[in-house]
Structures are given as C-alpha cells and as structure tokens.
Design an enzyme around this catalytic site. Structure first.
Site, short mmCIF file in Angstrom:
data_model
loop_
_atom_site.label_atom_id
_atom_site.label_comp_id
_atom_site.label_asym_id
_atom_site.label_seq_id
_atom_site.Cartn_x
_atom_site.Cartn_y
_atom_site.Cartn_z
N ARG A 1 0.84 -1.20 0.00
CA ARG A 1 0.00 0.00 0.00
C ARG A 1 0.88 1.25 0.00
NH1 ARG A 1 -0.63 4.77 2.44
NH2 ARG A 1 -0.51 3.87 4.53
N GLU B 1 -3.97 10.58 10.60
CA GLU B 1 -3.05 11.18 9.63
C GLU B 1 -2.50 12.51 10.16
OE1 GLU B 1 -4.72 12.40 5.92
OE2 GLU B 1 -2.84 12.11 4.84
C1 LIG Z 1 -2.09 7.47 4.25
C2 LIG Z 1 -1.49 7.56 5.61
C3 LIG Z 1 -1.98 6.50 6.50
C4 LIG Z 1 0.00 7.51 5.57
O1 LIG Z 1 0.59 6.69 4.92
C5 LIG Z 1 0.71 8.44 6.41
O2 LIG Z 1 0.09 9.26 7.07
O3 LIG Z 1 1.94 8.38 6.41
#
Ligand SMILES: CC(C)C(=O)C(=O)O
Length: 506
Positions: free
Chosen positions: A14, A144
């Site tokens: 992801r 986030e």
């Molecule tokens: C999309 C989010 C979960 C992310 O990867 C981050 O905040 O680093």
C-alpha cells in the site's frame, strides 16, 4: 526475561506502492503477500487503498481468497476512508475483513482539508466504525498527520484519542506522515499516549524524510509502541517508509526487551523479489540488503578477517541468507584474492599469486569491476601468457570506426626488436587489424599466417557487462588447428591479444 512482542505490519503493497512510478500487477501483489506472510512471517500486511481501481479490487480479492483458505484473513488490511460507507461497500466486494480507516490526526488537516469541526469528524468516524462492525469488518484507525498534531494541536489529539478509545476498534495507528519527527520527539510523543491509554494498542508509522526512519522506530519501540509499519527496501511516499530489514536487525541486536516474529533469513530473498517486481533499485549500500554491504574491498580488512575476524560485526551475512564477499580491484591486495581463490578451490604459488594480483590491479585501475567469476579467466590468461616467449609485440594501433566509412587500422608491430608499420581497411575493426597484419607479414616475413577458422566471444558468467570479455580464436596452419585466447574489457582488444599470442606461437 519475558520479552514484549512487537507486531510488524508490512505496508509495501500500500504505502510502498505509493513510491513514484511503482505499480504492482495482481499476480505480483499475490506473490509478495504470500512471501511476506509465509516466509518472512510478518504479523499483518496492508495491501491496498480502497476504491483505487478495478485492478486493485481484483488483487485484494485474490489475496483475501488465498488468505481465507490458509486461515490468515485477519492479517490482511486495507486503507479506507470516511466516505459515507463507500469504502465499506468496496471492502465487502473485496473480501477483506480489516479496515485501516484514514482520519485526521491534526487540527490543521481537519480544518483546512476536510473543513470540518472535531465534533462533525468524530460523528462521521463513529458512523463508519459502526457500519463496518455491522458487516463484521474490524477497524484500526489512522490519525493522519499525528506528529504535527502532537506538536501543534495536542489538545485536539487527546480529545480525539479520548473519543476513539471508547469506540469498537482494534488498534490506533500513529503516523509521522511527513517524516518530521526527531528520535527524541518520537520517544516523548509515543510515551505520552502510552501513559495516558495503557490498554490501547498503538502502531507507529514512520517516514524517512530526514533519514531518521529507523532511529524514530527504535525510539517508538523503547517508548512502548505495540506495533510498527515498515516496507521492503524502504519504499513509500517521497523518501519512503522505515525499511523493514534495517529495523529488524536493529530490534534483534539492540532492543533485547522486545521480540519480533520476522524470519531474518528470508529478508534478502523478499527484498530482491520486490526490487524485481517494482523496478525500484536497492542502493548498493543499503544496510542488510544492498549488494555491497557484505563485501570487504580494502585488502587490510580481508587480512584482518583472516586473523581472528577482526573486521566482523554482529551483522553476519548468513543471518540474512547472504555471504561475505571480498572485492577484487586496485585496493584489494593479495588477501582478498586469496579469499576468492579459497572459495573457488584454486591454489597458486607465490609467484603466480603475485602476477595475478598485478593483473587485477591493472584492471582495477581501468575502473573495471572484477568479480569472483572473472578470476579463473584472469588466472588462465596470466599463466598462459607467461609460458609464451614474446618475440612479437603488438606495440601500437589505431582502430578507426566511423559512420559511412570503412573501418581501418594502423598497426605498429615489433618483431625481434625491429618496428614495422602498416595501414589497412576491413569489414570490421578486427578484420582491418588482420588485414594490416597480413600486409606486414607479406612484405617483411617469410612466415605464412595461419587462417582464422573460428572466433568465439564469451563473458564470464555472473560478470558485469562492463567487466571482462574473452575471445577464443581457432587457427589452422597446414593440417594443424590450435587455439589462443585473449582477455580484456574491450572485445576487439581481447581478439588482438589472442592474435598476438598466435604470432608468438607460429
Ligand atoms: C495514508 C497515511 C496513512 C499515511 O501513509 C501516512 O500518514 O503516512
């Protein structure tokens, strides 16, 4: 000592796929997912963002169907959004059972991006969690921009955590979204949340913008984080995420109070596979998985390894399914060459070793990469040349090759102390060289040159493309056939060297 277990969540499929220019195919995602869970033995994997594409849905369906058949469905996670249930519909179609819900962990993001009040945001989140639970989907929640939140809107973060810890969720995921934290801040911030909510599971998700990803993860673990988000080869958005291989080595060697289930010996294999599938090249000096990190280049190091392993540290290559190597080049010296010879089961006397060392230094000076695979070729070339008395020397030549013109050679040859020169053209550079040679022999020598009946070129297996090239020429004189070989980084030069040997044999 009872060790605290740290959950490792790999997010190569992801966040790693958010590396600019990287996109895994469905079957690549399935292969990587299987390796991560079955060979590397990470605890959980985040494999996609919901609603991204049809291909992504197909990949998640394939992975969840395999994970379900192997009883590992709870280890598969998908990033979802607060979007009035659209992500939940996608989750249902994909077969995934754990969502990682993206929410706002700083007031700045909430106000300027979502343009919502905390009250509205919390109500939307509550509704999403409840809808998921109704469909038997478990929820972890990302905050986030949490690191900025802790710096600039701590009251908001704690108000939000007060709310979240009363909800039906499994884990809270704390990202340093922009990779801004220092190790000291990471420790302080994680310790603060752990102290306030001792019974909640917190993951730390570190980014590497200041190259502090591994150091921050180390401090997060010391401060009590329960889980870590990592990627293979440190892939990920911008400068990437904390790299899994380095973090595992650091935890195993420096953080004895905790344990991880990851299988170190599979790290290199998985890393290479992800490199191949993603096209994202591993820097050669990347700790644990880089091509050069277990190669001693300086001769003094190889010498010290020989004498009580003076240059070893705890990062033994065998731990990671790798082998120590000793580079061959201008700084390598006899000790490195000896180590490589031992590996190949070849022994040389002192004089031979000296000559081979000299040849490797010469090659190294020309900036060529000399590998262990090249070594038998170099040895045979050096020892072979040694047995031939040099009456004829190819002293100088100019090889001409220009578009629209016939290749040409000007050649200076020394035969028993006398210099001769000739110029000729040919179909290729080597043909022009041979024509110049034939001219010289016709005019100045009674000797007949043998005919060339076969010409073969080979590159030592495993050799780099810029390394060595061996030309093997079969000659025929009267009824006799014989072979000479030449070795060089340049193909034509290697053929000329083979020809010079022939001139000294006839
Ligand atoms: C999309 C989010 C979960 C992310 O990867 C981050 O905040 O680093």
């Amino acid at each position: 000592m009872i060790q605290r277990k740290i959950e490792i969540m790999d997010t190569t499929l992801r966040d790693g796929e958010q590396t600019s220019g990287v996109s895994f195919s469905v079957s690549e995602k399935l292969t990587i997912a299987k390796l991560l869970l079955e060979e590397l033995k990470v605890d959980r994997i985040e494999i996609a963002s919901a609603r991204v594409s049809k291909g992504e849905l197909e990949a998640v369906q394939k992975i969840t169907s395999w994970a379900s058949s192997t009883n590992q469905l709870e280890k598969i996670e998908v990033l979802t959004f607060v979007d009035a249930g659209k992500s939940i519909d996608w989750m249902l179609a994909s077969g995934a059972k754990v969502q990682n819900l993206l929410t706002k962990g700083s007031l700045n993001h909430l106000t300027h991006q979502l343009k919502k009040t905390p009250k509205q945001h919390f109500a939307d989140i509550k509704a999403t969690i409840e809808l998921a639970a109704k469909h038997h989907i478990k929820t972890n929640v990302y905050l986030e921009d949490w690191s900025n939140g802790m710096r600039n809107s701590k009251a908001y973060v704690f108000k939000y955590l007060d709310f979240l810890t009363t909800q039906n969720i499994e884990r809270i995921l704390l990202p340093d979204t922009l990779g801004i934290l220092t190790p000291k801040e990471t420790f302080t911030f994680i310790a603060e949340v752990r102290q306030k909510y001792p019974n909640t599971h917190f993951d730390f998700h570190g980014h590497n913008d200041y190259d502090l990803g591994v150091a921050n993860v180390m401090e997060a673990v010391k401060a009590g984080a329960n889980g870590l988000h990592l990627t293979i080869n440190g892939m990920g958005e911008r400068a990437g995420n904390a790299p899994l291989a380095s973090v595992i080595a650091v935890i195993n060697d420096f953080l004895k109070e905790v344990e991880v289930a990851v299988n170190e010996t599979a790290l290199n294999k998985v890393s290479k596979l992800v490199e191949t599938f993603s096209g994202f090249r591993i820097p050669v000096n990347k700790p644990v998985v880089g091509a050069n990190v277990f190669t001693q280049t300086a001769g003094i190091h190889a010498d010290g390894d020989h004498k009580n392993n003076l240059y070893f540290n705890d990062l033994m290559p065998e731990r990671f399914g790798r082998k120590r190597k000793y580079a061959l080049g201008k700084t390598s010296g006899k000790a490195n060459i000896q180590k490589n010879l031992q590996d190949l089961g070849i022994s040389l006397n002192d004089d031979e070793l000296k000559k081979v060392t000299q040849r490797i230094i010469e090659l190294g000076d020309k900036k060529e990469v000399v590998s262990q695979d090249d070594l038998p070729y170099i040895i045979s070339d050096v020892l072979d040349s040694d047995t031939i008395e040099k009456r004829v020397v190819v002293e100088n030549y100019v090889l001409g090759h220009a578009k629209g013109m016939k290749p040409s050679t000007t050649l200076q040859l020394i035969v028993e102390g006398v210099r001769y020169e000739a110029h000729a053209q040919g179909d290729g550079q080597f043909d022009a060289f041979m024509n110049a040679l034939k001219k010289l022999y016709k005019t100045h020598s009674k000797k007949e040159l043998p005919s060339l009946i076969d010409y073969a070129v080979r590159i030592p297996p495993g050799s780099h493309s810029d390394a060595l090239c061996e030309t093997i020429i079969t000659w025929k004189r009267e009824k006799n056939e014989f072979i000479t070989r030449g070795l060089d980084s340049d193909q034509t030069v290697s053929a000329i060297k083979a020809t010079e040997k022939m001139l000294n044999i006839i």
